[in-house]
Scaffold this motif. Structure first.
Motif, PDB file in Angstrom:
ATOM      1  N   UNK A 174       0.801  -1.227   0.000  1.00 34.23           N
ATOM      2  CA  UNK A 174       0.000   0.000   0.000  1.00 34.23           C
ATOM      3  C   UNK A 174       0.836   1.281   0.000  1.00 34.23           C
ATOM      4  N   UNK A 175       1.895   1.297   0.775  1.00 31.07           N
ATOM      5  CA  UNK A 175       2.727   2.515   0.851  1.00 31.07           C
ATOM      6  C   UNK A 175       3.374   2.792  -0.504  1.00 31.07           C
ATOM      7  N   UNK A 176       3.800   1.736  -1.193  1.00 28.79           N
ATOM      8  CA  UNK A 176       4.457   1.913  -2.496  1.00 28.79           C
ATOM      9  C   UNK A 176       3.436   2.407  -3.518  1.00 28.79           C
ATOM     10  N   UNK A 177       2.199   1.845  -3.437  1.00 30.11           N
ATOM     11  CA  UNK A 177       1.138   2.270  -4.366  1.00 30.11           C
ATOM     12  C   UNK A 177       0.797   3.741  -4.125  1.00 30.11           C
ATOM     13  N   UNK A 181       1.062   9.404  -5.834  1.00 27.74           N
ATOM     14  CA  UNK A 181       1.477  10.779  -5.508  1.00 27.74           C
ATOM     15  C   UNK A 181       2.423  11.303  -6.598  1.00 27.74           C
ATOM     16  N   UNK A 182       3.344  10.434  -7.029  1.00 28.29           N
ATOM     17  CA  UNK A 182       4.284  10.814  -8.104  1.00 28.29           C
ATOM     18  C   UNK A 182       3.534  11.119  -9.388  1.00 28.29           C
ATOM     19  N   UNK A 183       2.563  10.259  -9.738  1.00 30.87           N
ATOM     20  CA  UNK A 183       1.779  10.471 -10.963  1.00 30.87           C
ATOM     21  C   UNK A 183       1.055  11.820 -10.892  1.00 30.87           C
ATOM     22  N   UNK A 184       0.419  12.080  -9.751  1.00 26.99           N
ATOM     23  CA  UNK A 184      -0.363  13.319  -9.618  1.00 26.99           C
ATOM     24  C   UNK A 184       0.544  14.551  -9.667  1.00 26.99           C
ATOM     25  N   UNK A 185       1.598  14.540  -8.880  1.00 29.71           N
ATOM     26  CA  UNK A 185       2.454  15.719  -8.733  1.00 29.71           C
ATOM     27  C   UNK A 185       3.338  15.966  -9.954  1.00 29.71           C
ATOM     28  N   UNK A 186       3.928  14.876 -10.492  1.00 31.05           N
ATOM     29  CA  UNK A 186       4.942  15.053 -11.542  1.00 31.05           C
ATOM     30  C   UNK A 186       4.410  14.934 -12.965  1.00 31.05           C
TER      31      UNK A 186
END
Lengths: 84, 84
Positions: free
Chosen positions: A53-56, A61-66
């Motif tokens: 879950x933490x990795x997902x 978060x990376x997809x949204x932000x970057x």
């Protein structure tokens, strides 16, 4: 299945011509009194639920932000359903 | 001040070329494993708080359903903050 929603809006400090256009159009249709409108993007991602879950969460978060939001002129919120 | 958020997405039964484009792009950046993406609009409206709450809620519902979303191919959610 994990479902993530990324809600992206122009920052308040940024002029939003689309928002102004919607505000004026609503006025023409007799729905005046709307003080401000901001128009942005709503993106829903569906991802299989297997994995840590933490990795997902960090990947989303990376997809949204970057990739999906432009942090210079936009702000975003990330809502995740189905992640323990 | 009342703040309403209208989140609009293409219906699941409608093919979403924008969503497919985002899904493929994420794959190219090594973020594969996203099964489905839907891309839509997020619209925030700010309205003064004076007036009958029920009347304000009904006006916002009208704006969302009749002006901002296209019920033939889109679904929407309306979230209102600041309304008693």
């Amino acid at each position: 299945m994990i479902r993530a929603r990324v809600s992206i809006l122009p920052k308040r400090t940024v002029f939003d011509p689309q928002g102004e256009a919607v505000r004026h159009a609503l006025g023409h249709f007799g729905l005046s009194g709307v003080e401000r409108v901001r128009v942005g993007k709503e993106i829903e991602l569906e991802i299989p639920g297997e994995g840590d879950p933490a990795e997902i969460r960090s990947r989303l978060e990376t997809i949204a932000r970057d990739f999906l939001a432009n942090p210079v002129v936009e702000e975003y919120e990330l809502h995740i359903e189905g992640l323990p």
